[in-house]
Design an enzyme around this catalytic site. Structure first.
Site: not given
Length: 355
Positions: A35, A251
């Protein structure tokens, strides 16, 4: 020229892990979980590589199973979430799929659709996770109703919520509930996912459902299975610079150099699926050793401190996770689990398969 960031999928390692799983499960059948695009590794290519190694495949929902049938996979396919609507029921008939039934709503859907139950029907028993399934007390009447609807055979299944901890209260509770269910119904059984296989929680069930262990990313390996990482997430150093003590990187200036330092920039970021939540100090493998991530992960880049890495240069090879660095170790530094990192990689990262 393409940037050097890519995924390498080792299909030979996948086959080796399947062979190891086969040794661990003995005479039980293997239903390989593929899956979520085979846990990010590629649904079609991984299923083809496993096709001669396992006894069937498990997927989450119908579209995944139909794709495998269309790609020529003929082994039994199980829908872990069962049918959602009449269209799914029609696909189950057309493509000869096995299904999990976990609710009375689904039974009513099958009855209204007059679906011939020629393939084994998997009955989900809720032994304690409380997501899906019938209570152990309901299970006998559910099995009886399905047989009355024409089910040729049934398979009882459950799922452990804490299989990595065999002695936990939840695991013990689930084992007791599972024993109650299986003693009251004569049926084939399936209870073991990867953690349950590795910790031998359900040694006598008919079907085993390995998932993450096939891809070499199980949380633990207490039995020394020596599973191999199938995915390697790779890149190269793209730039280097020297900064002074007190300078910040990235950042928000989250990381501040405590000494004069050398910083390497790598062209990979959260736009590729590398976790933005990775903390300073998250390990990154450069050529022959781990170096620490410094500064916030950007959309397209990360930065690492290579002050103590002799000989680092533009083009030095990088492994974000793989053979040398476990995806679970990166996940631990990122407030998540390896499953999420593997399955959330984005489509802009090229994938290379090799044997």
């Amino acid at each position: 020229m393409p940037r050097p960031t890519s995924l390498s999928i080792d299909l030979n390692a996948l086959s080796n892990n399947a062979a190891t799983t086969r040794r661990l499960v003995g005479n039980s059948k293997i239903l390989a979980s593929v899956k979520a695009n085979a846990y990010g590794h590629g649904l079609t290519r991984c299923s083809e590589a496993l096709n001669q190694k396992v006894d069937g495949f498990a997927v989450a929902f119908c579209e995944e199973a139909v794709l495998l049938r269309q790609q020529g996979i003929t082994l039994p396919l199980l829908l872990l979430e069962g049918p959602f609507d009449r269209e799914d029921v029609d696909a189950i008939k057309e493509y000869d799929l096995m299904m999990v039934v976990h609710s009375h709503h689904q039974i009513e859907l099958l009855q209204k659709s007059a679906c011939p139950l020629t393939s084994p029907v998997w009955i989900k028993i809720d032994t304690g996770m409380h997501r899906l399934g019938f209570s152990p007390a309901e299970a006998p009447s559910v099995a009886q109703r399905l047989h009355e609807m024409g089910a040729s055979s049934t398979i009882l299944m459950t799922h452990y919520g804490e299989g990595e901890e065999p002695a936990s209260a939840l695991t013990q509770e689930q084992q007791r509930a599972w024993q109650t269910s299986t003693h009251s119904i004569t049926s084939a059984t399936s209870a073991a996912n990867s953690a349950a296989i590795i910790n031998t929680l359900a040694p006598n069930t008919d079907w085993m459902r390995p998932g993450i262990m096939l891809y070499g990313a199980a949380h633990s390996d207490p039995i020394g299975a020596s599973l191999e990482a199938v995915m390697s997430f790779r890149s190269e150093v793209m730039a280097m610079r020297h900064i002074l003590a007190g300078d910040t990187v990235g950042y928000g200036g989250r990381w501040r150099a405590q000494r004069d330092s050398t910083i390497a920039t790598i062209p990979v970021g959260y736009g590729d699926g590398y976790p933005r939540g990775a903390e300073d100090g998250t390990p990154v493998w450069l050529q022959h050793q781990c170096v620490p991530l410094v500064g916030r992960v950007s959309m397209d880049m990360i930065t690492v401190d290579v002050t103590d890495f002799a000989g680092c240069h533009i083009g030095t090879s990088v492994e974000l996770w793989g053979k040398h660095l476990s995806v679970n170790e990166v996940a631990k530094h990122s407030g998540t689990i390896g499953y999420e990192l593997l399955t959330r990689l984005t489509g802009r990262v090229p994938v290379n398969y090799h044997l």
